[in-house]
Structures are given as C-alpha cells and as structure tokens.
Design a protein around this motif. Structure first.
Motif, PDB file in Angstrom:
ATOM      1  N   HIS A  65       0.846  -1.194   0.000  1.00 50.13           N
ATOM      2  CA  HIS A  65       0.000   0.000   0.000  1.00 50.13           C
ATOM      3  C   HIS A  65       0.881   1.242   0.000  1.00 50.13           C
ATOM      4  CE1 HIS A  65      -3.872  -1.972   1.785  1.00 50.13           C
ATOM      5  NE2 HIS A  65      -3.245  -2.781   0.955  1.00 50.13           N
ATOM      6  N   ARG A  66       0.278   2.364  -0.341  1.00 50.45           N
ATOM      7  CA  ARG A  66       1.030   3.620  -0.344  1.00 50.45           C
ATOM      8  C   ARG A  66       1.085   4.263   1.037  1.00 50.45           C
ATOM      9  NH1 ARG A  66      -1.575   5.699  -5.886  1.00 50.45           N
ATOM     10  NH2 ARG A  66      -0.213   4.546  -7.260  1.00 50.45           N
ATOM     11  N   VAL A  67       0.120   3.953   1.880  1.00 49.49           N
ATOM     12  CA  VAL A  67       0.075   4.556   3.213  1.00 49.49           C
ATOM     13  C   VAL A  67       0.545   3.556   4.266  1.00 49.49           C
ATOM     14  CG1 VAL A  67      -1.772   6.164   2.609  1.00 49.49           C
ATOM     15  CG2 VAL A  67      -2.346   3.940   3.562  1.00 49.49           C
ATOM     16  N   ARG A  68       1.052   4.087   5.369  1.00 47.99           N
ATOM     17  CA  ARG A  68       1.514   3.228   6.452  1.00 47.99           C
ATOM     18  C   ARG A  68       0.330   2.439   7.019  1.00 47.99           C
ATOM     19  NH1 ARG A  68       4.519   6.658  10.655  1.00 47.99           N
ATOM     20  NH2 ARG A  68       2.709   7.970  10.358  1.00 47.99           N
ATOM     21  N   GLN A  69       0.600   1.229   7.447  1.00 47.24           N
ATOM     22  CA  GLN A  69      -0.445   0.352   7.968  1.00 47.24           C
ATOM     23  C   GLN A  69      -0.752   0.722   9.417  1.00 47.24           C
ATOM     24  OE1 GLN A  69      -2.129  -1.878   5.800  1.00 47.24           O
ATOM     25  NE2 GLN A  69      -1.009  -0.324   4.644  1.00 47.24           N
ATOM     26  N   ASP A  70      -2.041   0.599   9.786  1.00 47.22           N
ATOM     27  CA  ASP A  70      -2.476   1.078  11.096  1.00 47.22           C
ATOM     28  C   ASP A  70      -2.860  -0.057  12.038  1.00 47.22           C
ATOM     29  OD1 ASP A  70      -4.932   0.213  10.187  1.00 47.22           O
ATOM     30  OD2 ASP A  70      -5.769   2.217   9.944  1.00 47.22           O
ATOM     31  N   VAL A  71      -3.376   0.331  13.192  1.00 48.90           N
ATOM     32  CA  VAL A  71      -3.749  -0.590  14.264  1.00 48.90           C
ATOM     33  C   VAL A  71      -4.766  -1.626  13.789  1.00 48.90           C
ATOM     34  CG1 VAL A  71      -4.879  -0.720  16.521  1.00 48.90           C
ATOM     35  CG2 VAL A  71      -3.223   1.071  16.067  1.00 48.90           C
ATOM     36  N   LYS A  72      -5.674  -1.233  12.945  1.00 57.76           N
ATOM     37  CA  LYS A  72      -6.734  -2.145  12.494  1.00 57.76           C
ATOM     38  C   LYS A  72      -6.145  -3.415  11.874  1.00 57.76           C
ATOM     39  CE  LYS A  72     -10.813  -2.457   9.606  1.00 57.76           C
ATOM     40  NZ  LYS A  72     -11.631  -1.833   8.580  1.00 57.76           N
ATOM     41  N   TRP A  73      -5.155  -3.262  11.026  1.00 62.57           N
ATOM     42  CA  TRP A  73      -4.552  -4.437  10.397  1.00 62.57           C
ATOM     43  C   TRP A  73      -3.843  -5.307  11.435  1.00 62.57           C
ATOM     44  CZ3 TRP A  73       0.609  -5.233   7.632  1.00 62.57           C
ATOM     45  CH2 TRP A  73       0.603  -6.439   6.930  1.00 62.57           C
ATOM     46  N   ILE A  74      -3.164  -4.684  12.379  1.00 62.30           N
ATOM     47  CA  ILE A  74      -2.474  -5.439  13.427  1.00 62.30           C
ATOM     48  C   ILE A  74      -3.489  -6.251  14.234  1.00 62.30           C
ATOM     49  CG2 ILE A  74      -0.995  -5.285  15.475  1.00 62.30           C
ATOM     50  CD1 ILE A  74       0.292  -4.513  12.677  1.00 62.30           C
ATOM     51  N   GLU A  75      -4.620  -5.642  14.578  1.00 58.32           N
ATOM     52  CA  GLU A  75      -5.662  -6.357  15.328  1.00 58.32           C
ATOM     53  C   GLU A  75      -6.235  -7.512  14.509  1.00 58.32           C
ATOM     54  OE1 GLU A  75      -8.181  -3.083  16.415  1.00 58.32           O
ATOM     55  OE2 GLU A  75      -7.126  -2.803  18.331  1.00 58.32           O
ATOM     56  N   GLU A  76      -6.380  -7.326  13.209  1.00 57.08           N
ATOM     57  CA  GLU A  76      -6.841  -8.417  12.346  1.00 57.08           C
ATOM     58  C   GLU A  76      -5.848  -9.583  12.377  1.00 57.08           C
ATOM     59  OE1 GLU A  76      -7.364  -6.781   8.436  1.00 57.08           O
ATOM     60  OE2 GLU A  76      -8.979  -5.437   9.088  1.00 57.08           O
ATOM     61  N   LEU A  77      -4.568  -9.258  12.339  1.00 56.69           N
ATOM     62  CA  LEU A  77      -3.536 -10.298  12.363  1.00 56.69           C
ATOM     63  C   LEU A  77      -3.485 -11.012  13.706  1.00 56.69           C
ATOM     64  CD1 LEU A  77      -0.664  -8.543  10.390  1.00 56.69           C
ATOM     65  CD2 LEU A  77      -2.317 -10.236   9.568  1.00 56.69           C
ATOM     66  N   MET A  78      -3.723 -10.274  14.793  1.00 62.51           N
ATOM     67  CA  MET A  78      -3.779 -10.898  16.121  1.00 62.51           C
ATOM     68  C   MET A  78      -4.915 -11.917  16.154  1.00 62.51           C
ATOM     69  SD  MET A  78      -3.157  -7.381  18.299  1.00 62.51           S
ATOM     70  CE  MET A  78      -4.252  -7.897  19.589  1.00 62.51           C
ATOM     71  N   THR A  91       2.651   0.147  15.612  1.00 58.39           N
ATOM     72  CA  THR A  91       3.905  -0.343  16.188  1.00 58.39           C
ATOM     73  C   THR A  91       3.723  -0.665  17.664  1.00 58.39           C
ATOM     74  OG1 THR A  91       5.169   0.962  14.596  1.00 58.39           O
ATOM     75  CG2 THR A  91       6.339   0.235  16.561  1.00 58.39           C
ATOM     76  N   ASN A  92       3.054   0.226  18.390  1.00 61.52           N
ATOM     77  CA  ASN A  92       2.815  -0.016  19.821  1.00 61.52           C
ATOM     78  C   ASN A  92       1.948  -1.255  20.039  1.00 61.52           C
ATOM     79  OD1 ASN A  92       4.318   2.200  20.534  1.00 61.52           O
ATOM     80  ND2 ASN A  92       2.553   3.546  20.799  1.00 61.52           N
ATOM     81  N   LYS A  93       0.876  -1.387  19.279  1.00 56.29           N
ATOM     82  CA  LYS A  93      -0.036  -2.529  19.414  1.00 56.29           C
ATOM     83  C   LYS A  93       0.706  -3.828  19.086  1.00 56.29           C
ATOM     84  CE  LYS A  93      -4.087  -2.363  19.816  1.00 56.29           C
ATOM     85  NZ  LYS A  93      -5.022  -2.436  20.934  1.00 56.29           N
ATOM     86  N   ALA A  94       1.472  -3.817  18.018  1.00 59.36           N
ATOM     87  CA  ALA A  94       2.210  -5.015  17.609  1.00 59.36           C
ATOM     88  C   ALA A  94       3.221  -5.430  18.676  1.00 59.36           C
ATOM     89  CB  ALA A  94       2.926  -4.758  16.283  1.00 59.36           C
ATOM     90  N   GLN A  95       3.908  -4.462  19.226  1.00 59.92           N
ATOM     91  CA  GLN A  95       4.896  -4.772  20.258  1.00 59.92           C
ATOM     92  C   GLN A  95       4.218  -5.365  21.488  1.00 59.92           C
ATOM     93  OE1 GLN A  95       7.189  -1.396  21.553  1.00 59.92           O
ATOM     94  NE2 GLN A  95       8.818  -2.693  22.325  1.00 59.92           N
ATOM     95  N   ARG A  96       3.084  -4.825  21.870  1.00 57.90           N
ATOM     96  CA  ARG A  96       2.382  -5.302  23.066  1.00 57.90           C
ATOM     97  C   ARG A  96       1.882  -6.733  22.899  1.00 57.90           C
ATOM     98  NH1 ARG A  96      -3.261  -3.514  25.404  1.00 57.90           N
ATOM     99  NH2 ARG A  96      -3.169  -4.630  27.361  1.00 57.90           N
ATOM    100  N   PHE A  97       1.467  -7.104  21.675  1.00 61.65           N
ATOM    101  CA  PHE A  97       0.845  -8.406  21.463  1.00 61.65           C
ATOM    102  C   PHE A  97       1.708  -9.369  20.651  1.00 61.65           C
ATOM    103  CE2 PHE A  97      -2.701  -5.710  22.610  1.00 61.65           C
ATOM    104  CZ  PHE A  97      -3.341  -6.510  23.543  1.00 61.65           C
ATOM    105  N   GLY A  98       2.972  -9.057  20.463  1.00 63.55           N
ATOM    106  CA  GLY A  98       3.895 -10.003  19.842  1.00 63.55           C
ATOM    107  C   GLY A  98       3.741 -10.184  18.346  1.00 63.55           C
ATOM    108  N   VAL A  99       3.209  -9.189  17.657  1.00 61.72           N
ATOM    109  CA  VAL A  99       3.155  -9.231  16.193  1.00 61.72           C
ATOM    110  C   VAL A  99       4.460  -8.618  15.695  1.00 61.72           C
ATOM    111  CG1 VAL A  99       1.979  -8.420  14.117  1.00 61.72           C
ATOM    112  CG2 VAL A  99       0.644  -9.049  16.145  1.00 61.72           C
ATOM    113  N   ILE A 100       5.199  -9.383  14.903  1.00 59.44           N
ATOM    114  CA  ILE A 100       6.491  -8.911  14.404  1.00 59.44           C
ATOM    115  C   ILE A 100       6.240  -8.064  13.162  1.00 59.44           C
ATOM    116  CG2 ILE A 100       8.716  -9.626  13.458  1.00 59.44           C
ATOM    117  CD1 ILE A 100       8.324 -12.238  15.124  1.00 59.44           C
ATOM    118  N   LEU A 101       6.808  -6.870  13.154  1.00 58.09           N
ATOM    119  CA  LEU A 101       6.633  -5.961  12.020  1.00 58.09           C
ATOM    120  C   LEU A 101       7.900  -5.939  11.182  1.00 58.09           C
ATOM    121  CD1 LEU A 101       4.929  -2.895  13.755  1.00 58.09           C
ATOM    122  CD2 LEU A 101       3.866  -4.912  12.720  1.00 58.09           C
ATOM    123  N   ARG A 102       7.692  -5.940   9.872  1.00 56.67           N
ATOM    124  CA  ARG A 102       8.805  -5.815   8.940  1.00 56.67           C
ATOM    125  C   ARG A 102       8.450  -4.746   7.922  1.00 56.67           C
ATOM    126  NH1 ARG A 102      11.886  -7.884  12.310  1.00 56.67           N
ATOM    127  NH2 ARG A 102      12.080 -10.125  12.431  1.00 56.67           N
TER     128      ARG A 102
END
Length: 182
Positions: free
Chosen positions: A62-75, A99-110
């Motif tokens: 995507h052209r825009v940075r990914q947000d909390v919603k996608w991280i929650e979907e992945l969780m 980034t904060n949500k991913a770090q709290r719930f162990g989703v690895i970001l690349r």
C-alpha cells in the motif's frame, strides 16, 4: 501474469525461502483449514513451518503506512488459526499506534524499506527458554568461628555485615551455575 500485490507476496516468499536452510518449510498462498470451521479454508500469504511451529506472514503493498486495524486483524488470525507467530510485512511502514499494538501483542513488524539480511534470517524463528525456579524455605545459615574469637564478637555488627555481604548472592546463584554446566 501476476498483479502487483501478488508480485510483492512472491518477493517476500523468496526472501522467506532463505530460511529453508534452517529446516523451515515456506509456502506461498497457502489455504489452512479454520479450526473452528474446518470446511472453510483461510488464505495465508506465506506460511513458515519449522519444528511443528506455524508462523503466518501477511503482506501489504500500500502507499500509506499500515495502522492498528490491520495489526488487530492479524492478532485475531493468529489466535483463530492457532499459529505460533505472525509477521506483518508492509511496503510503506507502520503507524506509531500499529507499532505499539504489535509490540504489546507479539506481532512482528517488517518494513520492507528497512529490512536487513540478519532480520530476514530470523523470520519465524522461535526461541526456547528453560526457566529454573528455586524457593528457599526456613533457610538456615551456619557460621563457624574460632573458639577464641567468640567472646570478641559484636553480634549487631555481624548482622549488618551479613546483610550487606556481596557473597550472599553467590549462595543463591550457585544452583543455577550447576545447571548451566549440564
């Protein structure tokens, strides 16, 4: 001919295949049965299997940075599919909240723009820890003194010395060291 998102996924798949030398099986566009609804297959961009562990890799071009919603979907996907880990790969980075949500719930970001070879080699790799717990109850410490020095002993000073003595720590670390030698 593949479209751009598929080409991006295939590019990430090729990167993940670097893991295969470490005993990992990497597959692209895998369909995994949903444990709660087995007749329904869930599409996963990339699945990494190593030592009976499943890591999901999901990609976003995507052209825009990914947000909390996608991280929650992945969780939710990780929990639903009983995966051991999930990696989110974005071509455009992540918001601060994501980034904060991913770090709290162990989703690895690349973030593909900031990816290093060392990071790639660690994708999907699990760490095993052995934790030793020792509990001391009614601990009794015996001190031996020369018989002639006992009358000169200042008990209050001795208590202070024992309380502050650095060697006390080694009494409690000793069992750990014996396990390290194994």
């Amino acid at each position: 001919m593949t479209n751009r998102p598929q080409a991006f996924e295939l590019q990430i798949h090729r990167i993940c295949e670097l893991l295969e030398g470490s005993g990992a099986h990497v597959s692209w566009n895998e369909h995994i049965a949903d444990p709660d609804n087995p007749e329904r297959k869930r599409q996963i961009d990339i699945a990494i299997r190593r030592d009976d562990k499943l890591t999901l890799v999901e990609c976003r071009l995507h052209r825009v940075r990914q947000d909390v919603k996608w991280i929650e979907e992945l969780m939710g996907r990780r929990i639903s599919l009983r995966a051991d880990g999930v990696i989110a790969v974005s071509s455009s980075g992540f918001t601060h909240g994501a980034t904060n949500k991913a770090q709290r719930f162990g989703v690895i970001l690349r973030d593909l723009q900031q990816l290093t070879d060392a990071e790639i080699l660690n994708w999907g790799r699990a760490v095993a820890l052995t934790v030793y717990f020792y509990q001391y109850d009614d601990l009794e410490l015996s001190l031996l003194f020369n018989k002639d020095s006992i009358p000169q002993l200042n008990v209050e000073k001795l208590k202070i010395e024992l309380k502050n003595y650095r060697g006390n720590q080694s009494l409690f670390i000793m069992p750990l060291r014996s396990n390290w030698a194994r």
